[in-house]
Design a protein around this motif. Structure first.
Motif, PDB file in Angstrom:
ATOM      1  N   ALA A 185      -3.278   9.729   2.304  1.00 11.99           N
ATOM      2  CA  ALA A 185      -3.249   9.573   3.754  1.00 11.99           C
ATOM      3  C   ALA A 185      -2.828   8.143   4.051  1.00 11.99           C
ATOM      4  O   ALA A 185      -3.569   7.205   3.793  1.00 11.99           O
ATOM      5  N   ASP A 186      -1.586   7.997   4.546  1.00 11.47           N
ATOM      6  CA  ASP A 186      -1.061   6.659   4.802  1.00 11.47           C
ATOM      7  C   ASP A 186      -1.317   6.291   6.258  1.00 11.47           C
ATOM      8  O   ASP A 186      -0.561   6.657   7.140  1.00 11.47           O
ATOM      9  N   GLU A 187      -2.393   5.583   6.477  1.00 13.73           N
ATOM     10  CA  GLU A 187      -2.817   5.200   7.824  1.00 13.73           C
ATOM     11  C   GLU A 187      -2.775   6.395   8.779  1.00 13.73           C
ATOM     12  O   GLU A 187      -2.072   6.354   9.788  1.00 13.73           O
ATOM     13  N   PRO A 188      -3.533   7.424   8.486  1.00 11.04           N
ATOM     14  CA  PRO A 188      -3.391   8.674   9.235  1.00 11.04           C
ATOM     15  C   PRO A 188      -3.880   8.592  10.670  1.00 11.04           C
ATOM     16  O   PRO A 188      -3.586   9.485  11.456  1.00 11.04           O
ATOM     17  N   LYS A 201       0.827  -1.206   0.000  1.00  6.38           N
ATOM     18  CA  LYS A 201       0.000   0.000   0.000  1.00  6.38           C
ATOM     19  C   LYS A 201       0.863   1.258   0.000  1.00  6.38           C
ATOM     20  O   LYS A 201       0.704   2.147  -0.842  1.00  6.38           O
ATOM     21  N   SER A 202       1.780   1.328   0.953  1.00  2.53           N
ATOM     22  CA  SER A 202       2.622   2.528   1.050  1.00  2.53           C
ATOM     23  C   SER A 202       3.523   2.665  -0.169  1.00  2.53           C
ATOM     24  O   SER A 202       3.707   3.772  -0.692  1.00  2.53           O
ATOM     25  N   VAL A 203       4.086   1.564  -0.608  1.00  3.21           N
ATOM     26  CA  VAL A 203       5.001   1.616  -1.753  1.00  3.21           C
ATOM     27  C   VAL A 203       4.287   2.200  -2.969  1.00  3.21           C
ATOM     28  O   VAL A 203       4.850   3.028  -3.693  1.00  3.21           O
TER      29      VAL A 203
HETATM   30 MG   LIG Z   1       2.491   1.223   4.949  1.00  4.69          MG
END
Ligand SMILES: [Mg+2]
Ligand SMILES: Nc1ncnc2c1ncn2[C@@H]1O[C@H](COP(=O)(O)OP(=O)(O)OP(=O)(O)O)[C@@H](O)[C@H]1O
Ligand code: SF4
Lengths: 305, 333
Positions: free
Chosen positions: B179-182, B48-50
């Protein structure tokens, strides 16, 4: 802030007192005395000298006398350098050591901070390996070896640099190299590891996500955080370096406080030993307070207590 | 220019580690219109983040984009230089991270960190930037903005700091907010406040949002489109309705089963899907979910499942779905 300053002053007084007391008794417990080694002096003359300087009195009494005088700002006369007060000797020799030492610390900072940062930024690459090897050498090789090697090549073999005294700028080169070698290496290592730590922090990612350029990220966001351990190290290091190194001052014939201190110890020049020790202790304490304040300025999270 | 604000096509990205090539993204395609909200869900390490970082050109070393197209707002991100990327980062595309406690620089004031991005991307003066920062703090619901500007991150709570991060992200009115796991690092009550704030700001400013999360509850309430990721692939893609009421992929079904119901207590929250995530260093030839899938068939182990589309939006990558659809198609004839 006021509370902090008051607290630090009280603490400083206690520390200096403890250092002075410890030095006084240890110094007196070591066999020998200021007038024993001088063969030319007759036993009567020795006794007379000892009486003059109060050395015939019991130790605790001498301690009380010394402390009372010291409290009044009187650190006595040197026992070996007739006619000179301890204060005047420090006042004469300290500036010499301070100049060489101060330049050396400056050199160490100017080289150590960028080189350590470069090593961190180029982690695992050739530059990092080269810098790490230099840093390890700088920490492992004792200063007399560095002095001797410098002296041999630049002084004797190539004849490029003068080997004794401090008459010109050129004279400073070798002593400064010798003195700054260790702190440069140490700062490089500190800087490398703290920079690596900072580079991995989340706020560095935030800075990149803002669209900032590499230079700005490095100088604004990384450096100020990464430099904190160096600040802590530089305070005491500065205090020790500007009071002079015995080895370097002896080899390059520099009339500084470092050489003076060792001569005083060997000659049992009790008053000079005490005076120099108290001076050094005070300097270290002052530097630590300066470090605390600088730290507080660089890192707002720190509270002075 | 494409009809989409974000149009990622067949993105392939690997990390070339000393241990070998970690295939973090395999054929990831995502598209998103202006003002839309896309949720990306999936377990830890699914990519997801990548995916998000690569769109900003922030792929961490030793990661490398090895295939696909990344279109964003008329830019071809995969062909842009670092210098060109810098002009859109924090400007047209912004991101907020998981941990607000560590995402702000501890040695600079809030005001400094907000005005920094404003001054970088606009030609506002110091005074104007400061006024804008004050306005932004008000926008994200921080009281006494004047005083906050002079404070340092450690003087604010986690929720406050995340609001500051949002203020920084929105400073230049981006087209897309990632929003990365905000809210993962925040208390439950604060979580709800932050999500509410984000939705409110989306309505006000009209930016698109990519919402990355572990929490299906979050995507259910916020997202129009949902991508379910597994082992660097999008295994199912659809509307919130598709994913929650008509999940097709076995992994998605497992995820939905693991959602805590209202009547469950905190400690019995998730029924995790059995098994461990796949090793991206040595991915299997077939479906990466096969070792954990109840419905796995012979072919699942041998060959990568094709895309099965259900309607214009909803699709999966699963042999079982493919088989069912084909049978359905056959029975209709
Ligand atoms: Mg991540
Ligand atoms: N710097 C890196 N070096 C090597 N591999 C990496 C690196 N960053 C990510 N990866 C690989 O990419 C995969 C996807 O990582 P990513 O961070 O996108 O996961 P995620 O879905 O965001 O998980 P999480 O929910 O834990 O944040 C991971 O499995 C990891 O193996
Ligand atoms: S392709 Fe096969 S193994 Fe993979 S999810 Fe579908 S049924 Fe399960």
């Amino acid at each position: 802030m006021v509370k902090y300053i008051v607290k630090r002053i009280l603490l400083a007084i206690v520390t200096i007192w403890a250092v002075a007391t410890l030095t006084f008794f240890l110094m007196n417990l070591v066999p020998g005395g200021p007038f024993l080694s001088e063969k030319a002096i007759s036993p009567q003359a020795t006794a007379a000298l000892e009486a003059k300087y109060g050395l015939d009195k019991p130790m605790y009494q001498r301690y009380l006398t010394y402390m009372t005088d010291a409290l009044h700002g009187d650190f006595g006369d040197s026992l070996k350098q007739r006619g000179r007060t301890v204060m005047s000797i420090i006042a004469m020799k300290f500036p010499v050591s301070a100049r060489v030492g101060g330049i050396s610390v400056l050199v160490a900072l100017i080289l150590g901070i960028p080189l350590g940062s470069i090593a961190a930024l180029k982690r695992g690459k050739a530059a990092d390996s080269v810098i790490s090897v230099i840093a390890t050498c700088g920490i492992a090789v004792p200063s007399f070896v560095i002095c001797t090697v410098l002296m041999y090549f630049f002084g004797v073999k190539l004849g490029l640099l003068p080997t004794m005294g401090l008459q010109s700028a050129k004279h400073y080169i070798m002593p400064v190299i010798a003195l700054s070698f260790y702190p440069t290496a140490y700062i490089m290592r500190l800087m490398r590891s703290s920079m690596l730590d900072v580079l991995g922090q989340d706020y560095m990612r935030t800075a990149r996500a803002k669209g900032l350029a590499g230079g700005k990220i490095l100088f604004k966001h990384a450096l100020r955080n990464a430099i904190l351990p160096v600040v802590t190290y530089v305070g005491p290091m500065l205090a020790y370096t500007i009071t002079g190194s015995f080895v370097v001052e002896k080899i390059f014939v520099i009339p500084g406080l470092g050489g003076e201190f060792i001569t005083a110890i060997n000659g049992r020049d009790y008053t000079l030993i005490m005076g120099t020790t108290i001076f050094l202790a005070t300097l270290v304490i002052v530097m630590n307070v300066v470090v605390d304040i600088v730290y507080k300025i660089v890192d707002p999270r720190i509270k002075l207590k | 220019m494409s009809e989409y604000l974000v149009d990622i096509k067949n993105e392939k990205l690997s990390f070339f580690t000393p241990a070998g090539e970690v295939k973090a993204l395999n054929d990831v395609s995502i598209h998103l219109r202006e003002g839309e909200v896309l949720g990306i869900v999936g377990e830890s390490g699914s990519g997801k983040s990548v995916t998000a970082y690569s769109l900003m050109g922030l792929t961490a070393h030793p990661g490398k984009l090895i295939g696909g197209e990344l279109n964003f707002n008329g830019h071809q991100v995969e062909n842009m230089t670092e210098k060109e990327m810098r002009q859109i980062r924090g400007n047209e595309i912004s991101i907020i991270f998981q941990d607000p406690m560590t995402s702000l620089n501890p040695v600079y004031t809030i005001g400094n960190q907000i005005t920094e991005v404003i001054r970088l991307h606009t030609d506002k003066t110091k005074q104007e930037a400061k006024a804008r920062a004050r306005e932004l703090l008000e926008l994200v619901g921080i009281n006494e903005p004047e005083r906050r500007l002079k404070q340092y991150p450690h003087e604010l709570s986690g929720g406050m700091r995340q609001r500051v991060m949002i203020a920084i992200a929105l400073a230049c009115e981006p087209k897309l907010l990632i929003a990365d796991e905000p809210t993962t690092a925040l208390d439950v009550t604060i979580q709800a406040q932050i999500l509410e704030l984000m939705m409110e700001l989306k309505d006000k400013l009209g930016m698109a949002i990519i919402m990355i999360t572990h929490d299906l509850g979050v995507v259910a309430s916020m997202c129009e489109r949902i991508a379910v990721m597994y082992a660097g692939r999008i295994v199912e893609y659809g509307t919130a309705d598709d994913i929650f009421y008509h999940p097709k992929h076995q992994y998605t079904k497992g995820l939905i089963r693991s959602i805590p119901r209202l009547d469950t207590k905190e400690h019995e929250r998730l029924i995790p899907i059995e098994g461990t995530p796949v090793d991206l260093l040595n991915p299997p030839a077939g479906c990466p979910f096969a070792p954990r899938c109840d419905a796995a068939m012979q072919i699942c182990l041998r060959e990568m499942p094709p895309v099965t589309t259900f309607d214009r939006v909803h699709y999966t990558q699963c042999w079982l779905n493919q088989k069912e659809e084909m049978e359905k198609g056959a029975s209709h004839e």
